[in-house]
Scaffold this motif. Sequence first.
Motif, PDB file in Angstrom:
ATOM      1  N   UNK A  13      -2.125  35.999 -72.790  1.00  0.00           N
ATOM      2  CA  UNK A  13      -3.424  35.451 -73.532  1.00  0.00           C
ATOM      3  C   UNK A  13      -4.645  36.571 -74.701  1.00  0.00           C
ATOM      4  N   UNK A  14      -3.761  38.019 -74.462  1.00  0.00           N
ATOM      5  CA  UNK A  14      -4.432  39.134 -75.307  1.00  0.00           C
ATOM      6  C   UNK A  14      -3.231  39.539 -76.649  1.00  0.00           C
ATOM      7  N   UNK A  15      -1.819  38.784 -76.483  1.00  0.00           N
ATOM      8  CA  UNK A  15      -1.254  38.580 -77.778  1.00  0.00           C
ATOM      9  C   UNK A  15      -1.668  36.905 -78.712  1.00  0.00           C
ATOM     10  N   UNK A  16      -2.162  36.262 -78.047  1.00  0.00           N
ATOM     11  CA  UNK A  16      -2.831  35.176 -78.734  1.00  0.00           C
ATOM     12  C   UNK A  16      -4.143  34.923 -79.128  1.00  0.00           C
ATOM     13  N   UNK A  17      -4.798  36.516 -78.959  1.00  0.00           N
ATOM     14  CA  UNK A  17      -5.735  36.082 -79.125  1.00  0.00           C
ATOM     15  C   UNK A  17      -6.386  36.080 -80.352  1.00  0.00           C
ATOM     16  N   UNK A  18      -5.706  36.213 -81.653  1.00  0.00           N
ATOM     17  CA  UNK A  18      -5.659  35.445 -82.994  1.00  0.00           C
ATOM     18  C   UNK A  18      -5.470  34.033 -82.917  1.00  0.00           C
ATOM     19  N   UNK A  19      -4.297  33.704 -82.428  1.00  0.00           N
ATOM     20  CA  UNK A  19      -4.095  32.395 -82.561  1.00  0.00           C
ATOM     21  C   UNK A  19      -5.963  31.477 -82.272  1.00  0.00           C
ATOM     22  N   UNK A  20      -5.642  31.771 -80.845  1.00  0.00           N
ATOM     23  CA  UNK A  20      -7.202  31.311 -80.688  1.00  0.00           C
ATOM     24  C   UNK A  20      -8.421  31.008 -80.992  1.00  0.00           C
ATOM     25  N   UNK A  21      -8.644  32.385 -82.146  1.00  0.00           N
ATOM     26  CA  UNK A  21      -9.703  32.862 -82.846  1.00  0.00           C
ATOM     27  C   UNK A  21      -9.457  31.466 -84.233  1.00  0.00           C
ATOM     28  N   UNK A  22      -8.519  31.672 -84.767  1.00  0.00           N
ATOM     29  CA  UNK A  22      -8.506  31.569 -86.041  1.00  0.00           C
ATOM     30  C   UNK A  22      -7.252  29.859 -86.332  1.00  0.00           C
ATOM     31  N   UNK A  23      -7.306  29.258 -85.151  1.00  0.00           N
ATOM     32  CA  UNK A  23      -7.141  27.385 -84.977  1.00  0.00           C
ATOM     33  C   UNK A  23      -7.609  27.392 -83.959  1.00  0.00           C
ATOM     34  N   UNK A  24      -8.525  25.836 -84.593  1.00  0.00           N
ATOM     35  CA  UNK A  24      -9.710  25.520 -83.253  1.00  0.00           C
ATOM     36  C   UNK A  24      -9.509  24.267 -83.103  1.00  0.00           C
ATOM     37  N   UNK A  25      -8.034  24.162 -82.817  1.00  0.00           N
ATOM     38  CA  UNK A  25      -7.324  22.650 -82.009  1.00  0.00           C
ATOM     39  C   UNK A  25      -6.055  23.087 -81.207  1.00  0.00           C
TER      40      UNK A  25
END
Length: 128
Positions: A13-25
Amino acid sequence: VWRKQGATSRALCTLHLMDYACFDLIPIPDLCQDVFSDASFNDRLLTQPSTTPPTSHQGSKETMASACNFCEGGIANPELLVPKTGGLTCVQVKAAATKEVNGTATCRTVQKEEEECCPTKRVGDSHA
């Protein structure tokens, strides 16, 4: 690994933080929402030293300037929750930005949140 919902899953989850933050899909899994809203996670995010890679100019201004710039003129509302970040505030996004290297794709993606966090940013500024 993911089915166990243990430490490794939480680290993902921590590694994907920016993915979740920046891609709304990209849907944010419940486990990750729990991780991101946990007070100890936010404390660690805000208190970890910068992980900017060293350069040949160790200790010089170039090294200091290599951290990703975010709302350098200040944040209008530090506690504003930034949309699509899993509950991160502007100050938390700024802390995450400082752990990235200026000019990288991740840094540029994080800097898109400046629109939310520092609306007084100079539009058309040649330094942006």
